[in-house]
Design a protein around this motif. Structure first.
Motif, PDB file in Angstrom:
ATOM      1  N   GLN A  44       0.838  -1.200   0.000  1.00  0.00           N
ATOM      2  CA  GLN A  44       0.000   0.000   0.000  1.00  0.00           C
ATOM      3  C   GLN A  44       0.873   1.250   0.000  1.00  0.00           C
ATOM      4  O   GLN A  44       1.709   1.442   0.881  1.00  0.00           O
ATOM      5  CB  GLN A  44      -0.943   0.031   1.202  1.00  0.00           C
ATOM      6  N   GLU A  58       3.690   0.006   2.437  1.00  0.00           N
ATOM      7  CA  GLU A  58       3.591  -0.955   3.530  1.00  0.00           C
ATOM      8  C   GLU A  58       3.301  -2.320   2.926  1.00  0.00           C
ATOM      9  O   GLU A  58       2.344  -2.483   2.165  1.00  0.00           O
ATOM     10  CB  GLU A  58       2.481  -0.572   4.515  1.00  0.00           C
ATOM     11  N   VAL A  61       0.640  -8.912   3.992  1.00  0.00           N
ATOM     12  CA  VAL A  61       0.640 -10.307   3.537  1.00  0.00           C
ATOM     13  C   VAL A  61      -0.780 -10.763   3.191  1.00  0.00           C
ATOM     14  O   VAL A  61      -1.754 -10.359   3.837  1.00  0.00           O
ATOM     15  CB  VAL A  61       1.300 -11.234   4.591  1.00  0.00           C
ATOM     16  N   ARG A  62      -0.895 -11.566   2.142  1.00  0.00           N
ATOM     17  CA  ARG A  62      -2.170 -12.149   1.718  1.00  0.00           C
ATOM     18  C   ARG A  62      -2.028 -13.653   1.577  1.00  0.00           C
ATOM     19  O   ARG A  62      -0.975 -14.132   1.151  1.00  0.00           O
ATOM     20  CB  ARG A  62      -2.602 -11.578   0.356  1.00  0.00           C
ATOM     21  N   PRO A  73      -5.330 -11.124   6.554  1.00  0.00           N
ATOM     22  CA  PRO A  73      -4.328 -11.300   7.606  1.00  0.00           C
ATOM     23  C   PRO A  73      -4.908 -11.064   8.999  1.00  0.00           C
ATOM     24  O   PRO A  73      -4.409 -11.614   9.975  1.00  0.00           O
ATOM     25  CB  PRO A  73      -3.252 -10.265   7.261  1.00  0.00           C
ATOM     26  N   VAL A  93       7.928 -13.175   4.864  1.00  0.00           N
ATOM     27  CA  VAL A  93       7.543 -11.793   4.532  1.00  0.00           C
ATOM     28  C   VAL A  93       8.791 -10.919   4.363  1.00  0.00           C
ATOM     29  O   VAL A  93       8.914 -10.171   3.385  1.00  0.00           O
ATOM     30  CB  VAL A  93       6.603 -11.204   5.620  1.00  0.00           C
ATOM     31  N   ASN A 117       5.514  -5.297   8.571  1.00  0.00           N
ATOM     32  CA  ASN A 117       4.905  -5.532   9.889  1.00  0.00           C
ATOM     33  C   ASN A 117       5.611  -6.674  10.611  1.00  0.00           C
ATOM     34  O   ASN A 117       5.816  -7.746  10.043  1.00  0.00           O
ATOM     35  CB  ASN A 117       3.419  -5.869   9.737  1.00  0.00           C
ATOM     36  N   SER A 119       5.474  -9.015  14.081  1.00  0.00           N
ATOM     37  CA  SER A 119       4.729  -9.423  15.272  1.00  0.00           C
ATOM     38  C   SER A 119       5.624  -9.339  16.507  1.00  0.00           C
ATOM     39  O   SER A 119       6.825  -9.604  16.438  1.00  0.00           O
ATOM     40  CB  SER A 119       4.242 -10.864  15.092  1.00  0.00           C
ATOM     41  N   ASP A 179       3.303   1.228  15.312  1.00  0.00           N
ATOM     42  CA  ASP A 179       2.038   1.086  14.583  1.00  0.00           C
ATOM     43  C   ASP A 179       0.878   1.321  15.545  1.00  0.00           C
ATOM     44  O   ASP A 179       1.010   1.135  16.754  1.00  0.00           O
ATOM     45  CB  ASP A 179       1.974  -0.347  14.024  1.00  0.00           C
ATOM     46  N   ARG A 203      -5.866   4.159  12.377  1.00  0.00           N
ATOM     47  CA  ARG A 203      -7.001   4.607  11.582  1.00  0.00           C
ATOM     48  C   ARG A 203      -8.280   4.774  12.401  1.00  0.00           C
ATOM     49  O   ARG A 203      -9.203   5.453  11.963  1.00  0.00           O
ATOM     50  CB  ARG A 203      -7.221   3.726  10.360  1.00  0.00           C
ATOM     51  N   GLY A 237      -5.281   4.955   7.022  1.00  0.00           N
ATOM     52  CA  GLY A 237      -6.737   4.904   6.904  1.00  0.00           C
ATOM     53  C   GLY A 237      -7.371   6.201   6.449  1.00  0.00           C
ATOM     54  O   GLY A 237      -8.527   6.477   6.786  1.00  0.00           O
ATOM     55  N   GLU A 239      -9.408   8.163   4.159  1.00  0.00           N
ATOM     56  CA  GLU A 239     -10.398   7.749   3.153  1.00  0.00           C
ATOM     57  C   GLU A 239     -11.089   8.920   2.478  1.00  0.00           C
ATOM     58  O   GLU A 239     -11.671   8.750   1.411  1.00  0.00           O
ATOM     59  CB  GLU A 239     -11.460   6.848   3.809  1.00  0.00           C
ATOM     60  N   GLY A 257      -3.879   5.500   2.654  1.00  0.00           N
ATOM     61  CA  GLY A 257      -5.297   5.174   2.798  1.00  0.00           C
ATOM     62  C   GLY A 257      -6.006   5.057   1.472  1.00  0.00           C
ATOM     63  O   GLY A 257      -5.453   5.374   0.420  1.00  0.00           O
ATOM     64  N   TYR A 258      -7.256   4.575   1.543  1.00  0.00           N
ATOM     65  CA  TYR A 258      -8.026   4.288   0.338  1.00  0.00           C
ATOM     66  C   TYR A 258      -8.258   5.522  -0.517  1.00  0.00           C
ATOM     67  O   TYR A 258      -8.487   5.411  -1.719  1.00  0.00           O
ATOM     68  CB  TYR A 258      -9.376   3.659   0.699  1.00  0.00           C
ATOM     69  N   PRO A 263      -4.097  -1.296  -1.048  1.00  0.00           N
ATOM     70  CA  PRO A 263      -2.907  -2.145  -1.227  1.00  0.00           C
ATOM     71  C   PRO A 263      -2.924  -2.743  -2.637  1.00  0.00           C
ATOM     72  O   PRO A 263      -3.982  -3.148  -3.123  1.00  0.00           O
ATOM     73  CB  PRO A 263      -3.091  -3.234  -0.162  1.00  0.00           C
TER      74      PRO A 263
HETATM   75  P1  C2E Z   1      -2.206  -2.772   9.936  1.00  0.00           P
HETATM   76  O1  C2E Z   1      -0.755  -2.958  10.140  1.00  0.00           O
HETATM   77  O2  C2E Z   1      -2.889  -1.716  10.745  1.00  0.00           O
HETATM   78  O3  C2E Z   1      -2.392  -2.519   8.367  1.00  0.00           O
HETATM   79  C1  C2E Z   1      -3.275  -1.594   7.819  1.00  0.00           C
HETATM   80  C2  C2E Z   1      -4.579  -2.250   7.442  1.00  0.00           C
HETATM   81  O4  C2E Z   1      -5.517  -1.229   7.095  1.00  0.00           O
HETATM   82  C3  C2E Z   1      -4.456  -3.132   6.200  1.00  0.00           C
HETATM   83  O5  C2E Z   1      -5.393  -4.193   6.352  1.00  0.00           O
HETATM   84  C4  C2E Z   1      -4.918  -2.188   5.094  1.00  0.00           C
HETATM   85  O6  C2E Z   1      -5.390  -2.857   3.949  1.00  0.00           O
HETATM   86  C5  C2E Z   1      -6.021  -1.436   5.805  1.00  0.00           C
HETATM   87  N1  C2E Z   1      -6.262  -0.121   5.233  1.00  0.00           N
HETATM   88  C6  C2E Z   1      -5.410   0.651   4.547  1.00  0.00           C
HETATM   89  N2  C2E Z   1      -5.955   1.822   4.187  1.00  0.00           N
HETATM   90  C7  C2E Z   1      -7.223   1.797   4.669  1.00  0.00           C
HETATM   91  C8  C2E Z   1      -8.320   2.746   4.618  1.00  0.00           C
HETATM   92  O7  C2E Z   1      -8.237   3.842   4.076  1.00  0.00           O
HETATM   93  N3  C2E Z   1      -9.466   2.362   5.254  1.00  0.00           N
HETATM   94  C9  C2E Z   1      -9.597   1.157   5.881  1.00  0.00           C
HETATM   95  N4  C2E Z   1     -10.775   0.895   6.455  1.00  0.00           N
HETATM   96  N5  C2E Z   1      -8.586   0.256   5.951  1.00  0.00           N
HETATM   97  C10 C2E Z   1      -7.414   0.570   5.342  1.00  0.00           C
HETATM   98  P2  C2E Z   1      -4.978  -5.693   6.069  1.00  0.00           P
HETATM   99  O8  C2E Z   1      -4.102  -5.759   4.863  1.00  0.00           O
HETATM  100  O9  C2E Z   1      -6.235  -6.491   6.083  1.00  0.00           O
HETATM  101  O10 C2E Z   1      -4.086  -6.092   7.304  1.00  0.00           O
HETATM  102  C11 C2E Z   1      -4.660  -6.225   8.590  1.00  0.00           C
HETATM  103  C12 C2E Z   1      -3.611  -6.382   9.656  1.00  0.00           C
HETATM  104  O11 C2E Z   1      -2.913  -7.625   9.518  1.00  0.00           O
HETATM  105  C13 C2E Z   1      -2.522  -5.321   9.589  1.00  0.00           C
HETATM  106  O12 C2E Z   1      -2.995  -4.148  10.200  1.00  0.00           O
HETATM  107  C14 C2E Z   1      -1.416  -5.999  10.377  1.00  0.00           C
HETATM  108  O13 C2E Z   1      -1.619  -5.845  11.758  1.00  0.00           O
HETATM  109  C15 C2E Z   1      -1.606  -7.452  10.015  1.00  0.00           C
HETATM  110  N6  C2E Z   1      -0.617  -7.809   8.981  1.00  0.00           N
HETATM  111  C16 C2E Z   1      -0.672  -7.655   7.636  1.00  0.00           C
HETATM  112  N7  C2E Z   1       0.451  -8.117   7.047  1.00  0.00           N
HETATM  113  C17 C2E Z   1       1.252  -8.572   8.055  1.00  0.00           C
HETATM  114  C18 C2E Z   1       2.559  -9.172   8.081  1.00  0.00           C
HETATM  115  O14 C2E Z   1       3.246  -9.362   7.069  1.00  0.00           O
HETATM  116  N8  C2E Z   1       3.049  -9.528   9.324  1.00  0.00           N
HETATM  117  C19 C2E Z   1       2.328  -9.294  10.462  1.00  0.00           C
HETATM  118  N9  C2E Z   1       2.885  -9.662  11.653  1.00  0.00           N
HETATM  119  N10 C2E Z   1       1.116  -8.722  10.466  1.00  0.00           N
HETATM  120  C20 C2E Z   1       0.568  -8.372   9.270  1.00  0.00           C
END
Ligand code: C2E
Ligand code: CA
Ligand code: CA
Ligand code: CA
Length: 279
Positions: A44, A58, A61-62, A73, A93, A117, A119, A179, A203, A237, A239, A257-258, A263
């Protein structure tokens, strides 16, 4: 035959409810996801404001599950943490982000910072910093165009070891971002004890800007404290234009953000970079 069939599944039903069963299946599938190459990274964009220039991404992972399609994720990272799989997924990752960075550099594209990111469980591994150094050495890319994102809620109280890990990672040249800033319970002590380079405004504080007075106060205070401490800020975030304008008026230098972009797969980032380089 009917009763025999029942017996076969005695272990799962009715003793285990459907959710527990689904979870067990998911856990088994996740164990194989890495070797079956079902994981991938989307990126993203992060934009330098006010000019809206692409300066970083950023990595998110999917998981492309063979039957269920894409699994968020938010669903499988907690599962990976509970089962210990987070170590090998986290390794993948980081390796994949390094490989992508090397590919972008080899293509002669302008440098981009990749935020990864991490953990909190990865930090607890003995000599995490040494491990990270090795990954960069193996991949041949410089850590200076990378940033690690860690959530404060996951960190709990930073221990002496955590502080030492952070110091070693900083020495490598990595950026260190906190974060979801403000959602944990001891944010301010992290600011004092850890050698951070960046804060990410969560966000949940951006969503109701500019109308919500508490969120407006929290966002404004975060920008101010970051400025005083010499830290960069990313608002996540974003939007709406109203959110962007509120943050712009308070000199928020980087946004994600969107409103700007979802992403994207690496190929789409390559195109964005190329078009920006020729602009
Ligand atoms: P996060 O680190 O807070 O990542 C941001 C999340 O917000 C992402 O969701 C992203 O797609 C979403 N997002 C971005 N812009 C906007 C927006 O404008 N509005 C809204 N409503 N959402 C937005 P995603 O990709 O589903 O990831 C969710 C969480 O999963 C991440 O939150 C992070 O905590 C975790 N994650 C993702 N990839 C990894 C990784 O490689 N390793 C680890 N440990 N955690 C990960
Ligand atoms: Ca993040
Ligand atoms: Ca976040
Ligand atoms: Ca409120």
């Amino acid at each position: 035959a009917k009763s025999a069939g029942r017996n076969d599944f005695r272990f799962f039903t009715p003793d285990m409810n459907n959710r527990a069963y689904a979870r067990l299946m998911l856990e088994n599938a996740l164990r194989h996801a890495l070797e079956r190459e079902e994981l991938e990274l989307d990126y993203q964009p992060q934009w330098a404001m006010p000019g809206q220039r692409l300066i970083g991404v950023e990595a998110l992972v999917r998981w492309n599950h063979p039957e269920r399609g894409r699994i968020s994720p938010a669903e499988f990272i907690p599962l990976a943490e509970e089962t210990g799989l987070i170590q090998s997924i986290g390794d993948w990752v980081l390796h994949e982000a390094c490989r992508q960075q090397a590919a972008w550099q080899a293509a002669g594209l302008p440098p981009l910072t990749i935020a990864v990111n991490i953990s909190a469980l990865q930090f607890r591994r003995a000599d995490f910093a040494g491990h990270v150094r090795q990954v960069f050495a193996d991949s041949g890319v410089s850590p200076s165009h990378f940033e690690l994102e860690i959530t404060e809620s996951a960190l709990m109280q930073p221990s002496v070891e955590t502080e030492a890990q952070f110091a070693s990672l900083r020495k490598l040249g990595l950026g260190l971002a906190l974060d979801d800033f403000g959602t944990g319970y001891s944010s301010l002590s992290y600011l004092k004890r850890l050698p951070l380079t960046r804060l990410k405004i969560d966000r949940s504080f951006v969503r109701d800007l500019p109308g919500d007075p508490e969120d407006a106060a929290i966002a404004t205070a975060t920008l101010s404290i970051a400025r005083d401490l010499g830290l960069e800020v990313v608002a996540e975030g974003v939007e709406t234009e109203a959110q962007r304008d509120f943050l712009l008026e308070r000199q928020c230098a980087v946004m994600q953000g969107y409103l700007f972009s979802r992403p994207l797969p690496a190929t789409a980032i390559t195109e964005l970079l190329a078009s920006q380089a020729h602009a």
